[in-house]
Scaffold this active site. Structure first.
Site, mmCIF file in Angstrom:
data_model
loop_
_atom_site.group_PDB
_atom_site.id
_atom_site.type_symbol
_atom_site.label_atom_id
_atom_site.label_comp_id
_atom_site.label_asym_id
_atom_site.label_seq_id
_atom_site.Cartn_x
_atom_site.Cartn_y
_atom_site.Cartn_z
ATOM 1 C CE1 TYR A 171 -3.867 2.460 0.711
ATOM 2 C CE2 TYR A 171 -2.598 3.174 2.572
ATOM 3 C CZ TYR A 171 -3.285 3.512 2.135
ATOM 4 O OH TYR A 171 -4.535 4.459 2.110
ATOM 5 C CE LYS A 175 -3.755 4.729 -1.144
ATOM 6 N NZ LYS A 175 -4.697 5.759 -2.338
#
Length: 302
Positions: A171, A175
């Site tokens: 993640y 991001k």
């Protein structure tokens, strides 16, 4: 409401629940027409069979707004094109793209499986790029035809992408990639009348229920600082024509706080004017580190 986005056509991905739903409703309240995109999956990416996009459309229409549902997979090339085409076919134009869709599959790196890496990077990073690419192609065509748009892209990064987060290597990497994509897109698309910014929100969603459990239990004087609706006013403003001079920026937003995140910057340097020998570099690096500020801590690091 002020009608800040009156008549503008807005696509919001992942808009069936949480922050995305809040964005869709907030834009509609300011007079925008909305394409509510949500493929309708569970937190782990599995099919659920329900239709959250249609439910949000019904909410908007009940309030007197205009919206259509779209269930395209935004990380699929053809699906992303269908999403952009849905806006053009239903409303005749596209002014704002809010990339928000995503899910998590958290693991420590030593336990992270290949499919868990691929799935998270796909939905977050490719799921930002693919709609952006198709929207940008449309806006470039408009600009070349003498109809330069006043278009906006708002991407969704995360504090995990800016600083890192233990247990979220997939993640965090995705991001961080979104933040990098944002600044490149801002530089490339300015000539076509498009601004590109990103937000790094902190709010209660299906992905963050565990992270913010304590804050959720302690609202401050009736103000729910973790409500997804706190994030949307900034996104609506960034989607308006008022924000024309703001591009290539990443904003952190939490509760009533908005801050401008500082990107990687050139720091202290040492220039020998010739090639370094490996054995020379120990004291050089030590001196550079002494001159540089300490990095922000990674979320979850002890």
């Amino acid at each position: 409401m002020s009608g800040l986005c009156q008549g503008r056509v807005v696509v919001v991905t992942g808009a069936g629940r949480g922050i995305g739903r809040a964005h869709a409703l907030a834009f509609a309240a300011e007079g925008a027409q909305i394409v509510v995109n949500d493929v309708g999956v569970a937190l782990d990416g599995s099919a659920t069979g329900d239709g959250p996009a249609a439910q949000v459309v019904a909410e908007i229409e009940a309030l007197g707004g205009k919206a259509v549902a779209d269930t395209s997979d935004v990380a699929d090339w053809a699906g992303a094109k269908t999403l952009i085409d849905t806006a053009l076919e239903n409303f005749g134009r596209l002014d704002v793209l809010v990339n928000n869709a995503g899910f998590v599959r958290d693991r420590m790196l030593v336990n992270l499986a290949e499919d868990e890496w691929d799935a998270v990077v796909r939905v977050h990073l490719k799921g930002h790029f693919a709609p952006l690419r198709h929207a940008a192609g449309h806006w470039r065509g408009e600009a070349k035809a003498g109809r330069t748009p006043s278009a906006r892209v708002i991407n969704t990064s995360s504090g995990a992408g800016l600083l890192g987060s233990v247990g979220q290597g997939n993640y965090s990497a995705a991001k961080a990639g979104i933040a990098g994509l944002t600044v490149v897109a801002a530089a490339e698309l300015a000539r076509y009348g498009v601004t590109v910014n990103a937000i790094a929100p902190a709010a209660r969603t299906r992905m963050t229920e565990g992270v913010f459990a304590e804050a959720m239990a302690r609202p401050v004087e009736g103000f729910d600082a973790m409500a997804p609706e706190n994030v949307s006013p900034l996104v609506v403003w960034l989607g308006s024509e008022e924000s024309a001079e703001v591009t290539g920026r990443v904003f952190e937003v939490e509760g009533g706080k908005v801050s401008l995140a500082q990107a990687w910057r050139h720091g202290p340097e040492a220039d020998k004017g010739d090639r370094w020998a490996p054995a020379e570099l120990g004291p050089v690096i030590k001196e550079l580190l002494e001159r540089a500020p300490e990095p922000e801590p990674v979320y979850g690091a002890s």
